[in-house]
Design an enzyme around this catalytic site. Structure first.
Site, PDB file in Angstrom:
ATOM      1  N   GLU A   1       0.821  -1.208   0.000  1.00  0.00           N
ATOM      2  CA  GLU A   1       0.000   0.000   0.000  1.00  0.00           C
ATOM      3  C   GLU A   1       0.858   1.263   0.000  1.00  0.00           C
ATOM      4  O   GLU A   1       0.436   2.310  -0.523  1.00  0.00           O
ATOM      5  CB  GLU A   1      -0.962  -0.002   1.183  1.00  0.00           C
ATOM      6  CG  GLU A   1      -1.960  -1.153   1.193  1.00  0.00           C
ATOM      7  CD  GLU A   1      -2.748  -1.299  -0.111  1.00  0.00           C
ATOM      8  OE1 GLU A   1      -2.954  -0.287  -0.808  1.00  0.00           O
ATOM      9  OE2 GLU A   1      -3.149  -2.435  -0.428  1.00  0.00           O
TER      10      GLU A   1
ATOM     11  N   GLU B   1      -0.379  -0.264  -9.830  1.00  0.00           N
ATOM     12  CA  GLU B   1       0.002  -1.556  -9.257  1.00  0.00           C
ATOM     13  C   GLU B   1       1.484  -1.838  -9.474  1.00  0.00           C
ATOM     14  O   GLU B   1       2.101  -2.551  -8.671  1.00  0.00           O
ATOM     15  CB  GLU B   1      -0.852  -2.679  -9.837  1.00  0.00           C
ATOM     16  CG  GLU B   1      -2.317  -2.627  -9.433  1.00  0.00           C
ATOM     17  CD  GLU B   1      -2.538  -2.720  -7.929  1.00  0.00           C
ATOM     18  OE1 GLU B   1      -1.645  -3.238  -7.220  1.00  0.00           O
ATOM     19  OE2 GLU B   1      -3.595  -2.266  -7.459  1.00  0.00           O
TER      20      GLU B   1
END
Length: 496
Positions: free
Chosen positions: A262, A291
């Site tokens: 994250e 990502e």
């Protein structure tokens, strides 16, 4: 009216949309972390109201008019991107009625809360009716969005990875699958028994370690915060970025690598150029590029041999003996390859196989060839076929991910594409920074963040996703970099 005045009006309109998008993101964060259980119904109405307001702005005739008036204007590159994105936003939004946009927001807000409860009670039957509603709404949305020869699934995928097609993704996955399954089989046949973590790891200690990792990976505490949630996530942008992680007191890897993952998202959002704040040109290039940052942080950096030189004693200082108290055994333990049920805990060899399975299932759901009533059985059958083991309970299978309850159909394949981009960026970073391993071993990640800031973060959406990666790496991206990296890394770990 001159072009500068017209553009200023368009930019103001787009900033309003950007602000509403951030409001929606923060409402979702609050629902995951702070909202009391009785707030569910009110939160659903709040989400629907924000979605309706955003839809009204996106479908305003003036936005389409401004985009048309400015499409050939002599503007700087960022302004040209904003004009093009304004046209794209308008075209997509006008195909979807306001009532449907609001109902999707309402249904997904409710579904996420029901999903959490169903996951806790381990009952897909409790979740299925609300998921059926979400899938029905998303099928209708996809049908309305289709244009220029797109499939319904591609119309949804375009929200996360503009320009990507099913054919491209399917072809990439078909090239990746044989080498991944072959690598997995070779590892299983090697007979190596890797070291494992032992003992218990208190929640407070894991949170303290997570906060230390935030410092190491360049997280700005004046522009963000860290909390616990059922499913780790990142929300917000610029000066207000919220990340969540989760804790497993018998295994610190889950919290450590969820946090690092994250942080990849969060540091990207904190590094976007402020001059284009709330405007499309100042937003992330795509979810696959997003990502790529989180997977690069998590895997190539966080699970790399060099960083384990720093991380191993950091974990030991927080918890005492872990059973893997030397960097070499620690490195082996955090790269253990074994068949598991949970995607977010999967090793690098298995991870993309998890994504391929979800990609196929969600395409069938949107196409209408798979009904929600049959989803759990389809999941379990496919998992047994792909991974060779039976799913023992719903929370380890069909209920593990938040994405479908949130209506994020088309999101899953961006994880695999992000892995491809991450491997390309890592190779380019290694070539550009001869002292990369020394920096990682010392826990000095800031120079690497600066490298990414200049080539990815600060570039925003000025280039299409693949072109952005090509600019940073010097050649078009290919899955070959990822497959070669995995074969070299795990070939050495398991002496294949």
């Amino acid at each position: 009216m001159d072009e500068a005045t017209l553009y200023a009006e368009l930019a103001d309109h787009l900033r309003g949309l950007g602000a509403l998008d951030e409001v929606s993101s923060l409402l979702n964060w609050d629902q995951e972390t702070q909202m009391p259980p009785k707030g569910m119904a009110r939160r659903a109405e709040q989400c629907a109201a924000v979605a309706s307001a955003a839809h009204a702005l996106a479908t305003a005739p003036r936005l389409a008019e401004l985009a048309e008036l400015l499409k050939d204007a002599d503007l700087d590159p960022a302004a040209k991107v904003n004009v093009a994105e304004a046209g794209r936003i308008s075209r997509r939004a006008t195909r979807v009625p306001a009532e449907l946009a609001g109902e999707i927001a309402r249904a997904t807000a409710l579904a996420q809360t029901v999903w959490q409860a169903a996951r806790e009670s381990n009952s897909f039957a409790d979740f299925a009716p609300v998921l059926e509603r979400v899938v029905t709404l998303k099928r209708e949305q996809a049908r309305l969005l289709v244009g220029n020869g797109e499939t319904p699934y591609e119309a949804l995928l375009d929200e996360y990875e503009p320009g990507m097609t099913e054919a491209e993704l399917t072809g990439m996955f078909e090239r990746m699958r044989p080498r991944l399954t072959q690598l997995r089989a070779r590892i299983a046949a090697s007979g190596w028994r890797m070291p494992r973590f032992t003992g218990s790891y208190a929640r407070a200690g894991q949170i303290a370690l997570s906060r230390r990792l935030c410092d190491v990976f360049g997280f700005d505490w004046q522009a963000g915060r860290l909390d616990l949630a059922v499913h780790p996530s990142s929300a917000g942008s610029g000066g207000d970025v919220r990340i969540t992680t989760r804790v497993n007191e018998s295994d610190p890897r889950e919290c450590v690598y969820a946090t690092i993952h994250e942080l990849g998202h969060a540091v990207y959002e904190q590094g976007l150029g402020p001059a284009q704040a709330l405007l499309p040109a100042g937003m992330s290039a795509s979810m696959a590029v997003h990502e790529s940052q989180s997977r690069l942080f998590e895997n190539q950096l966080g699970r790399g041999r060099a960083f384990c030189e720093w991380l191993c004693p950091a974990v030991g200082a927080q918890f005492g003996s872990t059973g893997v108290d030397m960097p070499e055994s620690f490195y082996a333990a955090v790269n253990l390859v074994e068949t598991g049920f949970i995607r977010t805990e999967a090793d690098e060899v298995h991870y993309n196989l998890h994504i391929m399975m979800r990609y196929d299932l969600e395409r069938e759901l949107i196409a209408g060839t798979l009904d929600v009533a049959d989803l759990e059985t389809a999941w379990n059958d496919r998992f047994r076929a792909d991974f060779g083991v039976a799913v023992p309970e719903a929370r380890l299978g069909v209920l593990q991910d938040v994405h479908w309850s949130a209506g994020l159909f088309g999101y899953f394949p961006t994880y695999a594409l992000g892995n491809v981009y991450a491997a390309e960026l890592y190779a380019a970073m290694r070539a550009a920074m001869p002292d990369l391993e020394r920096l990682l071993a010392a826990g000095d990640v800031w120079p690497l963040v600066d490298w990414l800031r200049a080539r990815i973060h600060a570039r925003g959406r000025l280039l299409p996703p693949a072109a952005l990666i090509e600019e940073a790496c010097g050649h078009p991206p290919s899955e070959e970099a990822l497959l070669g990296y995995l074969e070299r890394k795990y070939g050495a770990l398991y002496t294949l």
